[in-house]
Design a protein around this motif. Structure first.
Motif, PDB file in Angstrom:
ATOM      1  N   GLN A   1       8.032  -4.944  -6.208  1.00 38.78           N
ATOM      2  CA  GLN A   1       8.896  -4.233  -5.269  1.00 38.78           C
ATOM      3  C   GLN A   1       8.614  -2.734  -5.292  1.00 38.78           C
ATOM      4  N   ALA A   2       8.561  -2.165  -6.512  1.00 36.85           N
ATOM      5  CA  ALA A   2       8.349  -0.717  -6.650  1.00 36.85           C
ATOM      6  C   ALA A   2       6.865  -0.342  -6.666  1.00 36.85           C
ATOM      7  N   ASP A   3       6.009  -1.270  -7.072  1.00 40.15           N
ATOM      8  CA  ASP A   3       4.573  -0.999  -7.215  1.00 40.15           C
ATOM      9  C   ASP A   3       3.785  -2.145  -6.563  1.00 40.15           C
ATOM     10  N   PRO A   4       3.784  -2.195  -5.213  1.00 39.81           N
ATOM     11  CA  PRO A   4       3.182  -3.351  -4.521  1.00 39.81           C
ATOM     12  C   PRO A   4       1.725  -3.607  -4.881  1.00 39.81           C
ATOM     13  N   LYS A   5       0.981  -2.544  -5.205  1.00 40.01           N
ATOM     14  CA  LYS A   5      -0.438  -2.705  -5.546  1.00 40.01           C
ATOM     15  C   LYS A   5      -0.649  -2.925  -7.044  1.00 40.01           C
ATOM     16  N   LEU A   6       0.450  -2.881  -7.810  1.00 38.23           N
ATOM     17  CA  LEU A   6       0.400  -3.089  -9.270  1.00 38.23           C
ATOM     18  C   LEU A   6      -0.614  -2.164  -9.946  1.00 38.23           C
TER      19      LEU A   6
ATOM     20  N   ILE B   1       0.045 -13.262  -4.487  1.00 39.16           N
ATOM     21  CA  ILE B   1       0.098 -11.798  -4.345  1.00 39.16           C
ATOM     22  C   ILE B   1      -1.181 -11.171  -4.880  1.00 39.16           C
ATOM     23  N   ILE B   2      -1.598 -11.609  -6.079  1.00 39.05           N
ATOM     24  CA  ILE B   2      -2.790 -11.010  -6.703  1.00 39.05           C
ATOM     25  C   ILE B   2      -4.043 -11.340  -5.892  1.00 39.05           C
ATOM     26  N   LYS B   3      -4.085 -12.536  -5.316  1.00 41.33           N
ATOM     27  CA  LYS B   3      -5.244 -12.910  -4.493  1.00 41.33           C
ATOM     28  C   LYS B   3      -5.416 -11.933  -3.323  1.00 41.33           C
TER      29      LYS B   3
ATOM     30  N   ILE C   1      11.361 -13.383   1.497  1.00 42.61           N
ATOM     31  CA  ILE C   1      11.850 -12.295   2.357  1.00 42.61           C
ATOM     32  C   ILE C   1      12.447 -11.196   1.487  1.00 42.61           C
ATOM     33  N   PHE C   2      13.190 -11.588   0.465  1.00 41.87           N
ATOM     34  CA  PHE C   2      13.827 -10.634  -0.451  1.00 41.87           C
ATOM     35  C   PHE C   2      12.770  -9.777  -1.150  1.00 41.87           C
ATOM     36  N   LEU C   3      11.645 -10.406  -1.523  1.00 43.82           N
ATOM     37  CA  LEU C   3      10.576  -9.690  -2.228  1.00 43.82           C
ATOM     38  C   LEU C   3       9.567  -9.037  -1.277  1.00 43.82           C
ATOM     39  N   GLY C   4       9.754  -9.252   0.037  1.00 38.87           N
ATOM     40  CA  GLY C   4       8.851  -8.656   1.016  1.00 38.87           C
ATOM     41  C   GLY C   4       7.452  -9.234   0.980  1.00 38.87           C
ATOM     42  N   LEU C   5       7.340 -10.558   0.798  1.00 34.18           N
ATOM     43  CA  LEU C   5       6.024 -11.192   0.654  1.00 34.18           C
ATOM     44  C   LEU C   5       5.451 -11.709   1.972  1.00 34.18           C
TER      45      LEU C   5
ATOM     46  N   TRP D   1      17.094 -13.378  13.178  1.00 32.57           N
ATOM     47  CA  TRP D   1      15.816 -13.202  13.885  1.00 32.57           C
ATOM     48  C   TRP D   1      15.910 -11.966  14.773  1.00 32.57           C
ATOM     49  N   THR D   2      14.995 -11.011  14.577  1.00 31.56           N
ATOM     50  CA  THR D   2      15.029  -9.756  15.343  1.00 31.56           C
ATOM     51  C   THR D   2      14.286  -9.865  16.667  1.00 31.56           C
ATOM     52  N   GLY D   3      13.586 -10.989  16.861  1.00 28.45           N
ATOM     53  CA  GLY D   3      12.704 -11.128  18.013  1.00 28.45           C
ATOM     54  C   GLY D   3      11.253 -11.023  17.590  1.00 28.45           C
ATOM     55  N   GLN D   4      11.032 -10.431  16.413  1.00 30.78           N
ATOM     56  CA  GLN D   4       9.677 -10.294  15.867  1.00 30.78           C
ATOM     57  C   GLN D   4       9.549 -10.891  14.469  1.00 30.78           C
ATOM     58  N   GLU D   5      10.643 -10.822  13.693  1.00 23.87           N
ATOM     59  CA  GLU D   5      10.596 -11.327  12.313  1.00 23.87           C
ATOM     60  C   GLU D   5      11.986 -11.731  11.851  1.00 23.87           C
ATOM     61  N   HIS D   6      12.018 -12.494  10.757  1.00 29.99           N
ATOM     62  CA  HIS D   6      13.289 -12.851  10.130  1.00 29.99           C
ATOM     63  C   HIS D   6      13.629 -11.785   9.098  1.00 29.99           C
ATOM     64  N   ILE D   7      14.890 -11.327   9.121  1.00 30.65           N
ATOM     65  CA  ILE D   7      15.339 -10.337   8.138  1.00 30.65           C
ATOM     66  C   ILE D   7      16.560 -10.886   7.412  1.00 30.65           C
ATOM     67  N   LEU D   8      16.801 -10.357   6.217  1.00 36.57           N
ATOM     68  CA  LEU D   8      17.973 -10.778   5.442  1.00 36.57           C
ATOM     69  C   LEU D   8      19.230 -10.142   6.003  1.00 36.57           C
TER      70      LEU D   8
END
Length: 822
Positions: free
Chosen positions: A168-173, A197-199, A427-431, A463-470
C-alpha cells in the motif's frame, strides 16, 4: 539503498530538463553538486554494507548446504529461482544467508515471507543465532503489531500478510532488492496475491530477485508462471522413516465410543512401552483438540516428559518452549508444525490426517472451516517431521487405502474461496481487476462475476461507470477477514444492538446443521429437537440449540459427558465444536477491529430483538427473500419458485414473507433455514437494489401537487404496491404539464389566487363576447392558455413553489393575461 537511488534518479532527470530548457543556470549547477554528494554518500553506504556483512556459516549437517554453490550461482544468474526441498532441509534459515553470499541485501533488504507469525519469529531468531548476533541487528522480523527490524538490517523475516500490507505504502517494494516467498506450496491467498504482484514488478524492476521455495515437488506451475524459471531440488530426510497405519474403528467412532483424540492418547501409551523411546509430535486439527489431548497426557504423568501445545494463537513465550525444554517432550500441534517449523529431536509422528481447511459453499455463498482430511503431500510433510537426527516412525491414525485415495496436493485457496472476499481484498489493496491479475491458477469468469454481483448486493462496492470502488461500508467489511456476507451481517448487528445473537447465528451458517435426524430414529430426533424449535424463525431455533448446549456445558464441563449429551439430543459433537470455533473467530475479529461485541449472556427474544437480528441476517442474505404464493410455496427472487423445507419450523405455518439462509435444489428448489420477516424492512435494506415504477400520475387538488402510484421491486419481487408519492421529482416535465392543465387552466385549486381569479374573469368576458357576436373560436384554446403559463413558470410543478415564486417577485402581474393573450 534502492529507494534513495530512485529519488536521486528523479532529481537528476529534473535538473537535466532544466538544463535542456536553459532555465537552470547557476541553480542547476549547484543542484548537480548537491546531487553528486548524495550519490557518493549512497555509494559509501553500499560499500559499508558490503564490508559489514556478517560472517556466513552454513551448517554441514543440513541437506541444503550440499547445494550451496549451485543455489548462490543460480541467484546471481537468474531473476527468479525456484527451490524445492523437503521440510527440515534448511530452506527457511539458509536461503536468506545464501542470498547474502550472492551479494544480495546490499541495495535493499532481503525480505522473506512466512505463512505464520510463529515461523517468522523462530526463523529470524535462528538466523541471528547462526550469524552470532542479537536479533534486531542484521536480522529482524515483522509481524502484526510488532516490528523488530533495524533500518540497516540485511534480512527481514515477516508474515506474508505484512508484505502484502506494505504494498500500500511502497507499491514497487523498493525496500527490498531480493524477495523470498517461503512455503509457497501452501498456496494461500496471500501467497498467490504476492506472486502476482511481484510478477508484475519484475518487468519494471530488473534488479529485483525472487526466490520461491516449496516443500513439495509440485514446482512446475511456479516455473511456468515465471517464464520457465530454473528449479533446484534439495534432498531432505537424513534417516529412514517407517510408516505404520493404526486406523480408527469407524463403528466405534460413529457410536461415539472412540475418537481420534482417544486413539492418539492410546498411541502414545503404546510408544511408552517401546525400548527406543524419543520425542513425539502429534498432529491435531483444532486448538480445542490440542488442549484436550495435552490435558489427558498430563494426567498420565509420564516421568521426565514435557507435554507442550503448539498452535498459531499460542503466546510466543509458550511457543518457544518446544525449542527450550531439556528432556523428553511430547508436542501436540496443528498444521503450524507441518512445514513452517522444524522441531528438533522428533523420533515419532502421530498423524490424525485431519486439519481445518477453509471451504467456500457456493450454494449459500458462505465460507466454512470444516475439519477435513489432508492431502497426500501434507501427510508426507507430517511424516518428514521425524528422521532428522535418527530413524523415525510415522503413525497414521487412518488406513493406507484412505491415504492412497486422497488428492496428491491441497487445492489452492483461491479455488476454494469465496471470490467476493478475494475481490473485496483486491480492491482494498488496489490490485486492479481480478480478470487481469496474473494468478497462477486463475478463477473462472463465472466465479468472478458472481463475486462482483454479491459485493454489489451487499453494498460493499459501487460502479462508477469505469471501475468498481469500495463504499464506506465496503472498507469496513474489507478490514474484517470474514466472509463478506458474515461481515455485512455483523456490521448491521452493531447498528441493531444484537451482536451476541447474530454472531452465534453467523457462525452456525458457516457449518452444516448440527442437528442430526437418522432415518431409523427420525420421530425420536424430532421429539428431542421440538423444545428448541421456534415457530417463526429457524435462526432462533439454532440460537436455542446453542444456548442449551452452553448451559449444559457449564454444568457437565467434560468432553465425554458433552459427547453423550450430543448423542442424546441428536446433535453432531464435531459440528458443535466447529460452531464454537468459528464463533470464537468472529468475536476475536470484532475485538481486533475495536467493534463492540456486546455481553455474552442469554437474552429473551423480544419483538424488537427479533426484528434487529433478522434485519441483520437480511443485510447479508437479501437475495434469498421470498413472497408467499400458496401454503408452503413461495415466489423467490429472480423468477424462482421455492418450497419451505419440511424440516423447517415454518413448514405449514403462516408467513407472507421469508428469508432463507440457502436455496437447495433436490427434487425441487427448497428454502432451508428460514424465518418470517416484515416486508417494510426490505426497502431500506435493499435501497440501492430496489427498482421503482410509476403509474396513474394525476393532480391532487387537496395536496396541491401532482402525485402517482409507486410500485417498488427488489430482485423482481414487489415489496411496495400502489403507494401514493409526489411525482414532481420523478418526471418534472410531465408533472408541470399536469399541474398547469389541472390547476391553472381548469382552475382545480382549493384557495384563491388573485392572478388566477383575474384571468378567469377576463376569460368569462371573452366567452360573453363570443355569445354576443355569435362567433365561436374567439377565445384561445386550452393549449394556448397552458403555453402562456408554461413560458412564465419554468421549474414550477405545484402550488407551494408557485406561491413562493410570486412572493419572491413581490407581484403576480407576470401571470395576468391580457385580451390579446385570450
Amino acid at each position: 539503498m534502492l529507494r534513495e537511488r530512485v529519488i536521486l534518479g528523479r532529481q537528476l532527470q529534473g535538473i537535466e530538463r532544466k538544463i535542456r530548457s536553459k532555465k537552470g543556470g547557476p541553480d542547476a549547477q549547484r543542484h548537480l553538486v548537491d546531487l553528486e554528494k548524495k550519490a557518493l554518500a549512497a555509494q559509501k553506504i553500499r560499500q559499508n554494507r558490503s564490508q559489514d556483512r556478517p560472517r556466513l556459516i552454513f551448517p554441514e549437517q543440513l541437506p541444503i548446504t550440499a547445494k550451496q554453490s549451485e543455489i548462490i550461482q543460480a541467484i546471481r544468474e537468474n531473476q527468479v529461482v525456484i527451490i524445492s526441498g523437503e521440510t527440515g532441509c534448511g530452506k527457511s534459515t539458509q536461503i536468506p544467508k545464501m542470498c547474502l553470499a550472492a551479494d544480495r541485501g546490499l541495495d535493499g533488504k532481503i525480505g522473506c515471507t512466512q505463512p505464520r507469525r510463529i515461523a517468522a519469529i523462530t526463523i529470524s531468531q535462528r538466523i541471528a543465532e547462526e550469524l552470532g548476533q542479537e536479533l534486531g541487528q542484521s536480522v529482524g522480523y515483522k509481524i502484526r503489531f510488532r516490528d523488530k527490524t533495524n533500518p540497516q538490517a540485511y534480512i527481514k523475516i515477516m508474515t506474508d500478510g505484512m508484505l502484502l500490507a506494505e504494498t500500500q505504502a511502497d507499491p514497487k517494494l523498493y525496500e527490498y532488492d531480493t524477495l523470498i516467498i517461503d512455503e509457497a506450496h501452501e498456496r494461500s491467498l496471500n501467497v498467490d496475491f504476492l506472486l502476482g504482484i511481484i510478477k508484475t514488478l519484475l518487468k519494471s524492476r530488473p534488479e529485483l530477485k525472487l526466490i520461491i521455495t516449496s516443500a513439495t515437488l509440485d514446482t512446475e506451475k511456479f516455473s511456468e508462471a515465471f517464464a520457465k524459471a530454473p528449479v533446484i531440488k534439495v534432498g531432505g530426510r537424513l534417516f529412514p522413516v517407517e510408516v505404520e497405519y493404526w486406523p480408527l474403528d469407524p463403528e466405534k467412532e460413529e457410536a461415539g465410543e472412540l475418537t481420534y483424540i482417544d486413539l492418539a492418547v492410546k498411541a502414545v501409551e503404546r510408544l511408552q512401552n517401546r525400548p527406543d523411546r524419543g520425542d513425539i509430535l502429534i498432529f491435531m486439527p483444532t486448538e480445542q483438540d490440542i488442549l484436550e489431548t495435552c490435558e489427558r497426557l498430563e494426567g498420565r504423568q509420564y516421568p521426565g516428559t514435557f507435554i507442550l501445545p503448539l498452535y498459531a494463537r499460542l503466546p510466543a513465550s509458550q511457543q518457544g518452549r518446544v525449542y527450550q525444554v531439556k528432556g523428553r517432550k511430547i508436542v501436540v500441534a496443528t498444521n503450524v508444525a507441518e512445514t513452517s517449523l522444524t522441531i528438533p529431536g522428533i523420533k515419532y509422528v502421530i498423524d490424525t490426517g485431519l486439519a481445518r481447511i477453509s471451504q467456500y459453499l457456493p450454494r449459500t455463498r458462505t465460507t466454512s472451516l470444516p475439519i477435513s482430511p489432508i492431502s497426500q503431500s501434507s501427510a508426507n510433510q507430517r511424516k518428514g517431521r521425524c528422521g532428522r537426527v535418527q530413524n523415525g516412525v510415522c503413525i497414521r491414525l487412518y488406513a493406507e487405502e484412505d491415504y492412497l485415495a486422497r488428492p496428491l496436493f491441497t487445492m489452492p485457496e483461491i479455488l476454494r474461496s469465496n471470490l467476493a472476499e478475494v475481490i473485496l481484498r483486491m480492491i482494498f489493496l488496489g490490485l486492479g481487476a481480478v480478470a487481469k491479475f496474473p494468478f497462477i491458477d486463475p478463477p473462472s469468469p463465472k466465479s468472478v462475476k458472481d463475486g462482483y454481483d454479491l459485493l454489489l448486493e451487499l453494498g460493499a462496492i459501487a460502479w462508477t461507470g469505469q471501475e468498481h470502488i469500495l463504499t464506506d461500508q465496503g472498507r469496513a467489511m474489507a478490514r474484517m477477514p470474514l466472509d463478506p456476507r458474515i461481515s455485512r451481517m455483523m456490521l448491521a448487528a452493531q447498528k441493531e444492538g444484537c451482536v451476541p445473537e447474530t454472531a452465534v447465528i453467523a457462525a452456525a451458517l458457516s457449518i452444516q446443521d448440527p442437528r442430526e435426524r437418522p432415518l431409523e430414529k427420525a420421530a425420536q430426533a424430532d421429539q428431542v429437537h421440538a423444545p428448541f424449535r421456534d415457530p417463526q424463525s429457524d435462526f432462533i431455533t439454532l440460537l436455542n440449540v446453542w444456548n442449551h448446549y452452553h448451559h449444559t456445558w457449564l454444568r457437565l464441563k467434560t468432553q465425554n459427558k458433552m459427547r453423550r449429551f450430543c448423542k442424546d439430543y441428536f446433535l453432531s459433537f464435531n459440528r458443535m465444536r466447529e460452531w464454537i470455533y468459528i464463533h470464537e473467530q468472529i468475536m476475536h475479529i470484532l475485538k481486533e477491529q475495536h467493534l463492540d461485541a456486546g455481553q455474552r449472556k442469554t437474552r429473551e427474544i423480544t419483538p424488537a430483538l427479533y426484528a434487529g437480528v433478522h434485519r441483520s441476517i437480511l443485510s447479508g442474505f437479501l437475495n434469498n427473500i421470498a413472497l408467499k404464493k400458496e401454503k408452503n410455496l413461495f415466489q423467490a427472487t429472480k423468477g424462482r419458485e421455492v418450497t419451505i423445507f419440511p424440516g423447517s419450523g415454518l413448514f405449514n405455518k403462516n408467513a407472507d414473507w421469508i428469508v432463507a439462509a440457502e436455496m437447495v435444489q433436490t427434487s425441487r428448489l427448497f428454502a432451508r433455514t428460514v424465518a418470517k420477516i416484515e416486508s417494510v424492512w426490505l426497502e431500506e435494506l435493499g435501497a440501492g437494489l430496489c427498482k421503482s415504477s410509476y403509474t396513474a400520475p394525476h393532480w391532487e387538488k387537496k395536496r396541491g401537487e401532482v402525485r402517482a402510484l409507486e410500485q417498488v421491486t427488489l430482485f423482481g419481487l414487489v415489496i411496495v404496491a400502489g403507494r401514493s408519492v409526489s411525482y414532481g421529482r420523478i418526471d418534472p416535465v410531465e408533472s408541470q404539464r399536469i399541474f398547469v392543465q389541472a390547476a391553472l387552466v381548469e382552475g382545480q385549486v382549493n384557495e384563491t389566487l388573485p392572478f388566477l381569479k383575474y384571468n378567469q374573469e377576463l376569460l368569462a368576458q371573452v366567452e360573453k363576447m363570443e355569445e354576443k357576436v355569435r362567433r365561436r373560436h374567439l377565445r384561445a384554446d386550452d393549449a394556448t392558455l397552458a403555453e402562456f403559463y408554461r413560458q412564465r413558470l419554468a421549474g414550477i410543478l405545484d402550488l407551494r413553489s408557485l406561491k413562493k415564486l410570486i412572493k419572491d417577485r413581490g407581484v403576480d402581474e407576470f401571470l395576468r393575461m391580457q385580451e390579446q393573450d385570450l
